[in-house]
Write an enzyme that holds these catalytic residues in place. Structure first.
Site, mmCIF file in Angstrom:
data_model
loop_
_atom_site.group_PDB
_atom_site.id
_atom_site.type_symbol
_atom_site.label_atom_id
_atom_site.label_comp_id
_atom_site.label_asym_id
_atom_site.label_seq_id
_atom_site.Cartn_x
_atom_site.Cartn_y
_atom_site.Cartn_z
ATOM 1 N N GLU A 95 0.828 -1.198 0.000
ATOM 2 C CA GLU A 95 0.000 0.000 0.000
ATOM 3 C C GLU A 95 0.866 1.253 0.000
ATOM 4 O O GLU A 95 1.956 1.277 0.557
ATOM 5 C CB GLU A 95 -0.942 -0.003 1.206
ATOM 6 C CG GLU A 95 -1.999 -1.094 1.065
ATOM 7 C CD GLU A 95 -3.049 -1.074 2.159
ATOM 8 O OE1 GLU A 95 -4.222 -1.291 1.833
ATOM 9 O OE2 GLU A 95 -2.711 -0.867 3.330
ATOM 10 N N CYS A 118 3.333 8.668 1.315
ATOM 11 C CA CYS A 118 3.773 7.717 2.335
ATOM 12 C C CYS A 118 4.068 6.400 1.621
ATOM 13 O O CYS A 118 3.174 5.755 1.085
ATOM 14 C CB CYS A 118 2.679 7.555 3.384
ATOM 15 S SG CYS A 118 3.133 6.415 4.674
ATOM 16 N N CYS A 125 6.325 -6.463 7.478
ATOM 17 C CA CYS A 125 7.373 -5.886 8.320
ATOM 18 C C CYS A 125 7.776 -6.914 9.370
ATOM 19 O O CYS A 125 6.927 -7.644 9.888
ATOM 20 C CB CYS A 125 6.865 -4.624 9.012
ATOM 21 S SG CYS A 125 8.149 -3.762 9.962
ATOM 22 N N CYS A 129 6.097 -4.421 16.087
ATOM 23 C CA CYS A 129 5.748 -3.477 17.150
ATOM 24 C C CYS A 129 4.335 -3.806 17.624
ATOM 25 O O CYS A 129 3.454 -4.112 16.817
ATOM 26 C CB CYS A 129 5.859 -2.039 16.643
ATOM 27 S SG CYS A 129 7.555 -1.643 16.162
ATOM 28 N N CYS A 132 1.129 -2.074 15.998
ATOM 29 C CA CYS A 132 1.099 -1.807 14.553
ATOM 30 C C CYS A 132 0.515 -2.989 13.800
ATOM 31 O O CYS A 132 0.954 -4.127 13.966
ATOM 32 C CB CYS A 132 2.513 -1.504 14.053
ATOM 33 S SG CYS A 132 2.580 -1.205 12.280
ATOM 34 N N CYS A 348 -1.306 5.822 10.053
ATOM 35 C CA CYS A 348 -0.098 5.158 10.556
ATOM 36 C C CYS A 348 -0.438 3.822 11.189
ATOM 37 O O CYS A 348 -1.335 3.734 12.021
ATOM 38 C CB CYS A 348 0.555 5.981 11.657
ATOM 39 S SG CYS A 348 1.201 7.508 11.104
HETATM 40 N N1 SAH Z 1 9.017 1.057 10.264
HETATM 41 C C1 SAH Z 1 9.076 2.484 10.399
HETATM 42 C C2 SAH Z 1 7.880 3.165 9.739
HETATM 43 C C3 SAH Z 1 6.592 2.828 10.443
HETATM 44 S S1 SAH Z 1 5.158 3.787 10.189
HETATM 45 C C4 SAH Z 1 9.125 2.860 11.861
HETATM 46 O O1 SAH Z 1 8.839 2.008 12.690
HETATM 47 O O2 SAH Z 1 9.475 3.990 12.167
HETATM 48 C C5 SAH Z 1 5.410 5.344 10.923
HETATM 49 C C6 SAH Z 1 5.033 5.494 12.383
HETATM 50 O O3 SAH Z 1 3.714 5.060 12.691
HETATM 51 C C7 SAH Z 1 5.978 4.743 13.313
HETATM 52 O O4 SAH Z 1 6.422 5.596 14.312
HETATM 53 C C8 SAH Z 1 5.065 3.687 13.860
HETATM 54 O O5 SAH Z 1 5.503 3.196 15.101
HETATM 55 C C9 SAH Z 1 3.752 4.415 13.940
HETATM 56 N N2 SAH Z 1 2.596 3.558 14.142
HETATM 57 C C10 SAH Z 1 2.497 2.228 13.913
HETATM 58 N N3 SAH Z 1 1.280 1.781 14.260
HETATM 59 C C11 SAH Z 1 0.582 2.833 14.719
HETATM 60 C C12 SAH Z 1 -0.739 3.015 15.201
HETATM 61 N N4 SAH Z 1 -1.583 1.990 15.263
HETATM 62 N N5 SAH Z 1 -1.117 4.242 15.577
HETATM 63 C C13 SAH Z 1 -0.274 5.292 15.478
HETATM 64 N N6 SAH Z 1 0.986 5.191 15.019
HETATM 65 C C14 SAH Z 1 1.412 3.976 14.646
#
Ligand code: SAH
Length: 373
Positions: A95, A118, A125, A129, A132, A348
């Site tokens: 996406e 984006c 991934c 986390c 996420c 995000c």
């Molecule tokens: N892999 C990269 C990019 C991830 S997306 C990273 O971890 O930085 C960008 C941001 O969105 C990251 O800070 C990630 O932790 C955050 N993110 C992930 N899931 C989320 C959610 N459910 N709500 C808000 N932010 C989220």
């Protein structure tokens, strides 16, 4: 019949392309023309490259292909955010999201003050986390440089933005520093003045902090802006939320940030997802201030985008504001990320592709129920 696999020319850097042409007995200067056709004019067929001889076009066709992700679905949010589900050459799906920013409230991307793409760097991934959705998919494979750049080419073409400025955030699916080579190559291709000429200052790389790769990034001649997904203020808390912390501790990560070369006005963005009653207390805020002492940084608070299967809640606006106030009163620059495209799951941490969404337990249950008599 055996078909020879052709190189995806959309993932080849200009100097590499010059060399490849020389190797084929062709003048090197054609490389610039080809590069322009693909990256500036968005052409994906050698036959349309009208300033190249028929013979050269045939040679190119024999050795190269121009891969472009295919659009499976396009969805537009009520706030103007557009999400594309793309299919890659091997059928895998990713996406990509376009987020127009328009203070006047218009959702027209052509009228936006600022447009942000984006972009994904992996299918899925590996970082897992805890909050996420993409992490729930696990990792399928890395994207190639051509596929990373390809997302940008598709967005420019589909949204009709060839002369529009845009920013890129590597915040789609995947962890960019877990796919270092392809990500950096993609940034060089995007930056090339014969292509899109996108300044690395318009790119933000967001990472959980894969330490060896972060240290390598610090030595690159051209560098994107850096955003660190910090999300916690103690080792124990971050171990639970961002599992790679068990390998590269929060302390080592922050030390690497202290050493990270920044120009005069540059700062590292620290992203901090806010989870109700988990990391949103005043104590967390004060600890965060202490942790960031001595680092040229700013904090971006990300109130959780909730989703089924994510075992956390979004804190109240009051809790977010209280947290932000503690930071700003102590001299830390802080902003709260506006969540965009939530109604189309483009926000995000909500990017997940259909095959795995189908396999998610909640979805399976829903399907099972709908097929019940
Ligand atoms: N892999 C990269 C990019 C991830 S997306 C990273 O971890 O930085 C960008 C941001 O969105 C990251 O800070 C990630 O932790 C955050 N993110 C992930 N899931 C989320 C959610 N459910 N709500 C808000 N932010 C989220």
């Amino acid at each position: 019949m055996l078909t020879k696999s052709r190189t995806d020319i959309a993932g080849v850097e200009l100097p590499e392309l010059e060399q490849a042409l020389a190797g084929l007995g062709q003048p090197r200067f054609h490389a610039r023309q080809i590069f322009q056709w693909i990256h500036r004019r968005g052409v994906c067929d050698f036959a349309l490259m009208s300033d190249l001889s028929r013979e050269l076009r045939a040679t190119l066709d024999e050795h190269f292909e121009i891969q472009t992700p295919a659009i499976v679905r396009r969805e537009q949010s009520s706030d103007g955010t557009t999400k594309f589900l793309l299919r890659l050459a091997d059928g895998k799906r990713i996406e990509t999201v376009c987020i127009p920013d328009n203070p006047s409230g218009s959702t027209d991307v052509l009228e936006a003050d600022r447009v942000t793409f984006c972009v994904s760097t992996q299918v899925g991934c590996a970082m897992r986390c805890a909050f996420c959705l993409t992490g729930k998919m696990g990792i399928d494979r890395n994207l190639t440089a051509g596929e990373i750049v390809g997302q940008v080419r598709v967005l420019v073409r589909e949204l009709n933005l060839p002369d529009h400025r845009f920013n890129i955030v590597l915040m789609g699916m995947g962890e960019p520093l877990h796919n270092y080579e392809a990500t950096m190559k993609a940034l060089r291709i995007l930056a090339d003045e014969h292509g899109m000429g996108l300044s690395p200052r318009r790119v933000t790389l967001s990472t959980v902090g894969v330490l060896p790769a972060l240290e390598r990034l610090a030595t690159e001649p051209v560098m994107p802006n850096l955003a660190i997904s910090l999300h916690a203020t103690t080792q124990e808390q971050r171990d639970l939320l961002v599992p790679i912390n068990r390998k590269y501790s929060i302390e080592e990560l922050l030390n690497a940030c202290r050493r990270f070369p920044l120009k005069r006005r540059e700062r590292i963005t620290f992203e901090y997802v806010m989870l109700k009653d988990v990391n949103d207390t005043p104590e967390d805020a004060r600890r965060l201030v202490r942790l960031l002492t001595g680092i040229k940084g700013k904090v971006n608070l990300l109130p959780l985008n909730e989703a089924a299967g994510i075992p956390f809640e979004r804190p109240s606006d009051a809790a977010v504001n209280r947290f932000a106030r503690i930071l700003s009163e102590r001299g830390v620059t802080v902003s709260v990320r506006k969540s965009r495209g939530r109604d189309i799951r483009a926000a995000c941490g909500q990017l997940i592709t259909e095959s795995s969404r189908d396999a998610a337990p909640g979805r399976r249950l829903a399907l099972a129920m709908s097929s019940a008599p």
